[in-house]
Design a protein around this motif. Structure first.
Motif, short mmCIF file in Angstrom:
data_model
loop_
_atom_site.label_atom_id
_atom_site.label_comp_id
_atom_site.label_asym_id
_atom_site.label_seq_id
_atom_site.Cartn_x
_atom_site.Cartn_y
_atom_site.Cartn_z
N ASP A 144 59.88 21.68 39.63
CA ASP A 144 60.52 22.09 40.89
C ASP A 144 59.61 22.02 42.11
N LYS A 152 66.20 17.39 38.60
CA LYS A 152 64.72 17.39 38.57
C LYS A 152 64.21 17.82 37.20
N SER A 180 68.30 20.47 45.15
CA SER A 180 68.60 21.39 44.05
C SER A 180 69.76 20.87 43.21
N HIS A 188 59.14 20.18 47.43
CA HIS A 188 60.18 20.48 46.45
C HIS A 188 60.21 19.32 45.44
N LYS A 237 60.77 29.97 45.93
CA LYS A 237 61.16 29.26 47.16
C LYS A 237 60.48 29.87 48.38
MN MN Z 1 64.53 23.75 43.44
#
Ligand code: MN
Ligand code: OXD
Length: 591
Positions: A284, A261, A257, A235, A215
């Motif tokens: 991701d 995904k 999140s 993302h 991240k």
């Molecule tokens: Mn993520």
């Protein structure tokens, strides 16, 4: 420097060695281990992690190479309130980020890190984000005192000497420093210094806060670099749809999140889609750059999956289950008496007795969940039977569709297509989603999460929208933009669309639209599938009226949606591109 060294200091890069000296001087480790990424090193560090009690071996017959880790109970998710973007000018971080002046944050963190590695080993972890040799690939070096981080970085990135080979003598690498300290929330900071290409993370050992390639570099610093250098850090998962005739169409999709995904990236088409295949490139993060042919090319900078375990099963995601069969680190799931793992939503029935994520005895009568809702698996991408051969292509793959998706029990139809790129940017910018356990916050509350990047955009969000609009000028064949929602519920509270593999039916419509086929109807929202646009073969038990309900839109709900998006627009007002205000006016007038 008094610390003993182990591992070969396998770089002579003067910026790396000077910085390692500087950090060692500050943190005073007992020894420094220079990671090389070799198998022998993995074996030795794993053995040590077991001796230290950081990892517990799982049943090696059932799960070869798999280990179990339990985090501190106060350290189980990303903490957005402790995440900072430190730029000289607060406007560069913008109103959606926490900000502190770099000088003040450096001073605060230096004080916390002083002597923090006394008696401990400091690991120097070189890594690549992206395939070796790709023009999009970046080098990072993470210094950490967590052996769990080293072993996880080894899965999630291309870790080891290859990174120094790509770096040569250049000073251009991301400097990441991670100190666990006493893992106390009061001393937890994840601080980004985009002007210095640096990150310092202290007081946590949770993946999203401490695997600094993910991240921190790939999204927050990456988005900053992308704006500066003319590319996009998003993302997004990346997948390839292969038709029975072998045509491949690549799609990138942004979801907040814990909104599926990984499941979507590993979708298995239902039996009625004979000959269709879905290949995974990433689950991701996507880095995307216009290619010489004017198309938008994407790479996955990562090399592993740090996925949410609960809900993962052979039914929901067989390719994930195969990916975690070996060489995987599990964190905060439940531990069964035979040395295996379990979580809510697993195929196996609840064990009669096991240890929950806190290490306490758990039975099916226990009130608490056995696995933490944000418990994770960390597995090598190479384990995925449907890993796309293009996943390590340094040129990336040409993206035909960008999908924005959210978790919404009302309002949002199953799928619609934006009229054009600018409208698509508006659709992404006004995305709202119900909050999940991946971040600390109020579960289920709808919050605006533009392009699923609210927690990850490393600069002013208004400027980020402008960057999206400007990118259009560099792309002569822009991807088509869509919005999907697998999570809409009926009045009875049940999901209207079965999701998972059945999402292939929606994906096929999207792919057909990109290839100039598939019928569509114009609505005020955008283009939607026309009657019989979806092939529902094999869904005999499905109530077709539910499809109409899942696809319906209600003007009153959409008015509220526009009002809600105004909150963000007002917050960003001084940097908001006027194109987005025009798009809002157009949408309202279409109603
Ligand atoms: Mn993520
Ligand atoms: C993740 C997240 O772990 O988005 O990918 O939190």
């Amino acid at each position: 420097m008094s610390a003993k060294s182990s591992g070969a200091a396998n770089t002579t890069n003067p910026t790396v060695t000077a910085w390692v000296d500087e950090v060692a001087h500050l943190t005073r480790p007992e020894r420094i281990h220079w990671c090389d990424g070799s198998e022998a090193e993995k074996e030795a560090l794993t053995k040590l992690a077991v001796e230290l009690g950081v990892l517990t071996p799982l049943n090696q017959t059932k799960r070869p190479g798999c280990y179990y880790h339990r985090s501190n109970a106060n350290d189980v998710a990303r903490v957005e309130q402790c995440t900072f973007i430190c730029t000289s000018n607060p406007e560069d971080a913008g109103p959606t980020n926490n900000w502190m002046a770099p000088r003040d944050m450096y001073a605060k963190l230096r004080a916390l890190c002083e002597g923090a590695m006394r008696g401990r080993t400091m690991y120097v972890v070189p890594y690549l984000m992206g395939p070796p040799g790709s023009p999009l690939t970046k080098v990072g070096v993470e210094i950490t005192d967590s052996i769990y981080v080293v072993l996880s970085m080894r899965i999630m990135t291309r870790m080891g000497s290859a990174a120094y080979a790509q770096l040569g003598n250049s000073p251009n690498f991301n400097r990441g420093l991670h100190c666990m300290l006493d893992v106390h929330p009061d001393r937890r900071f994840i601080a980004h210094f985009p002007e210095d290409n640096a990150v310092i993370s202290v007081g946590s050992n949770y993946g999203g806060n401490v695997l600094l390639g993910k991240k921190c570099l790939a999204l927050r610093i990456g988005s900053w670099l992308g704006r500066k250098e003319g590319w996009m850090a998003e993302h997004m998962l990346i997948l390839g749809v292969e038709s029975p005739t072998g045509e491949k169409t690549f799609v990138a999709a942004a979801f907040p999140s814990a909104c599926g995904k990984t499941n979507f990236a590993m979708l298995v088409p239902p039996p009625a889609f004979k000959g269709w295949k879905v290949w995974t490139i990433g689950d991701d993060i996507a880095w995307m750059k216009p290619g010489p042919d004017g198309k938008l090319y994407a790479i996955n900078p990562e090399a592993g999956y740090f996925g949410v375990a609960p809900g993962t099963s052979m039914k929901s995601n067989p390719n994930a289950m195969k990916s975690i069969a070996r060489d995987t680190i599990f964190t905060n799931v439940a531990l069964t008496p035979d040395g295996d793992v379990w979580w809510e939503g697993h195929d196996a029935p609840p064990p009669k007795e096991c240890l929950d994520w806190r290490g306490q005895k758990w039975t099916p009568d226990s009130k608490e969940k056995a696995a933490h809702p944000n418990s994770r698996f960390c597995a090598p991408a190479a384990n995925n039977p449907m890993l796309a051969p293009e996943a390590s292509d340094p040129n990336g793959v040409p993206i035909s569709a960008i999908i924005f998706g959210a978790r919404r029990s009302t309002t949002m139809p199953l799928v619609y297509q934006a009229f054009n790129w600018i409208h698509g940017v508006y659709v992404g910018a006004t995305m709202g989603s119900e909050m999940t356990a991946a971040a600390a916050g109020v579960l289920g509350q709808v919050r605006l999460d533009p392009m699923a990047m609210l927690p990850f955009c490393g600069y002013n969000m208004g400027e980020y929208f402008l960057h999206w609009l400007r990118m259009r000028k560099l792309i002569t064949h822009p991807p088509r933009i869509f919005h999907v929602n697998w999570f809409r519920k009926g009045e009875d509270g049940k999901f209207l669309w079965p999701g998972f593999g059945e999402n292939m039916r929606v994906l096929k419509w999207i792919v057909d639209r990109c290839r100039g086929g598939a019928n569509a109807e114009e609505t005020p929202l955008g283009w939607v599938p026309g009657p019989n646009a979806f092939d529902l073969t094999g869904m005999e038990d499905f109530n077709v009226d539910d499809l109409a309900r899942a696809q319906s839109f209600n003007v009153e709900e959409w008015r509220n949606e526009v009002v809600k998006s105004n909150e963000l627009f007002l917050k960003l007002y001084s940097h908001l591109p006027k194109e987005l205000i025009f798009q809002r006016e157009l949408l309202v007038s279409r109603f």
